[in-house]
Design an enzyme around this catalytic site. Structure first.
Site, mmCIF file in Angstrom:
data_model
loop_
_atom_site.group_PDB
_atom_site.id
_atom_site.type_symbol
_atom_site.label_atom_id
_atom_site.label_comp_id
_atom_site.label_asym_id
_atom_site.label_seq_id
_atom_site.Cartn_x
_atom_site.Cartn_y
_atom_site.Cartn_z
ATOM 1 N N TYR A 125 -20.069 -37.370 -34.346
ATOM 2 C CA TYR A 125 -21.771 -37.647 -33.365
ATOM 3 C C TYR A 125 -21.270 -39.129 -32.441
ATOM 4 C CZ TYR A 125 -23.927 -35.753 -37.573
ATOM 5 O OH TYR A 125 -25.112 -34.324 -38.560
ATOM 6 N N LYS A 174 -11.751 -33.394 -44.629
ATOM 7 C CA LYS A 174 -10.607 -32.081 -44.548
ATOM 8 C C LYS A 174 -9.766 -31.736 -43.473
ATOM 9 C CE LYS A 174 -11.719 -27.985 -44.356
ATOM 10 N NZ LYS A 174 -11.861 -26.804 -45.471
ATOM 11 N N ASP A 207 -15.150 -28.950 -48.104
ATOM 12 C CA ASP A 207 -16.212 -27.724 -49.320
ATOM 13 C C ASP A 207 -16.221 -27.658 -50.608
ATOM 14 O OD1 ASP A 207 -13.316 -27.689 -48.723
ATOM 15 O OD2 ASP A 207 -13.082 -26.196 -48.035
ATOM 16 N N ASP A 231 -23.839 -36.610 -43.186
ATOM 17 C CA ASP A 231 -25.059 -36.295 -43.270
ATOM 18 C C ASP A 231 -25.530 -35.208 -44.322
ATOM 19 O OD1 ASP A 231 -27.290 -36.244 -41.560
ATOM 20 O OD2 ASP A 231 -26.554 -35.036 -39.869
ATOM 21 N N ASP A 235 -27.927 -35.282 -47.662
ATOM 22 C CA ASP A 235 -28.061 -34.501 -48.182
ATOM 23 C C ASP A 235 -28.989 -33.530 -49.075
ATOM 24 O OD1 ASP A 235 -30.235 -35.965 -45.699
ATOM 25 O OD2 ASP A 235 -30.621 -33.964 -44.586
#
Length: 335
Positions: A125, A174, A207, A231, A235
């Site tokens: 971002y 990751k 993951d 992000d 959520d």
């Protein structure tokens, strides 16, 4: 001690009604704040022609603490996200999203108490290198992680864990695939973790973290990760406790902090006295904790817990049939 002045951005849609509810509750709890109201988002655009007027930015900088309702960034038309602009402008590098189970919310899980700490200014971002080829066939974006940025956010997470007497920090990454960016983040996280022998550090690939959060969320305590993963995971965590209506967020930098409801402005129910103000009430609890006013924060949290558990005048999303004003009245009675 001088009175703390809070910058208040009521926001758009349901923002004004839920922020007003939170302010009534703060006053009733005896917080004795002064409020400076400023505009941002669509409300500001209509009044001033700007989404983020200079006067608003000045107030945020001056008072250092802001309580904010949901804002609408107009789609398209070259408008940048207001939240992203605020994070960059005030270097609010840390996004703190706590989720707690409340009895009575019809959530799928119980006994959840997780804080997700997301790096707010870098990663995917950062806005760098966003290009689309002239023929429109290839698009590129650059992810940037710096040693300084990684160290700052991981240290923030461990300091918060220590302060709140939490046992474990899970670093989500990751690095197996994104060897450069995620690799650097993980390397720095290990170095920082070595300084906090009192707190367990766990590493988890993103993951797997998603799967573990759904299968056994109670194993998580504090999660720290990069911008994009944070992000998504924050959520996901909100979904564990009943959705974004029960999830507050804080954006914290060295000088300023902005506390907000993380859900949208819900224009479809604006002005209908239907909105659940819990998210912004929880954000104001977060704000009080940040200001060291733990007794007031606990008082409001206890009232909220009781209102939701007893189903006293709760809103439709909580299984009740009442609106914002009734819900707020139930809270005020308990304070």
């Amino acid at each position: 001690m001088s009175t703390q002045t809070i910058t208040v951005i009521k926001g758009d849609g349901i923002g004004p009604s839920i922020v007003e509810a939170a302010i009534q509750i703060l006053d009733k709890a005896g917080c004795d704040f002064q409020y400076e109201y400023v505009d941002a988002g669509l409300t500001a655009l209509e009044k001033t022609g700007e989404l983020l007027p200079e006067a608003t930015l000045d107030a945020i900088a001056r008072n250092k603490i802001t309580l904010k309702g949901p804002l609408t960034t107009p789609v398209g038309e070259g408008f940048t996200s207001i939240n992203v602009t605020l994070r960059k402008k005030f270097n609010l590098y840390s996004n703190v999203r706590p989720v707690i189970s409340f009895k009575g919310t019809k959530a799928r899980y119980e006994n959840i108490d997780i804080i997700t700490i997301r790096e707010n200014t870098q990663g995917m971002y950062s806005g760098h290198g966003q290009v689309v080829s002239e023929d429109g066939l290839v698009a590129e974006a650059t992810s940037i992680i710096t040693r300084e940025g990684a160290e700052r956010i991981v240290r923030f997470a461990f300091e918060l864990a220590r302060r709140e007497q939490r046992q474990k920090v899970t670093v989500v990454h990751k690095a197996n695939i994104l060897k450069s960016t995620s690799g650097l983040f993980l390397k720095v996280a290990r170095e920082v973790a070595a300084e906090y022998s009192d707190i367990q550090m766990q590493e988890m690939i993103v993951d797997n973290a998603c799967m573990q959060l759904v299968m056994n969320p109670q194993q998580f305590d504090v999660i720290v990760t990069t911008n994009l993963f944070g992000d998504i995971l924050s959520d996901l965590c909100a979904g564990l406790v009943g959705g974004l209506g029960m999830a507050p967020g804080a954006n914290i930098g060295e000088d300023c902090a902005i506390f907000e409801a993380v859900h949208g402005s819900a224009p479809d129910i604006a002005g209908k006295n239907l909105a659940n103000p819990s998210s912004v009430i929880l954000a104001s609890i977060q704000m009080l904790e940040h200001l060291g006013m733990k007794d007031k924060a606990d008082k409001i949290k206890a009232a909220l817990t009781d209102v939701i558990a007893s189903g006293d005048r709760t809103t439709r999303d909580l299984g009740g049939s009442h609106g914002t004003t009734d819900f707020t009245a139930a809270m005020l009675e308990r304070l």
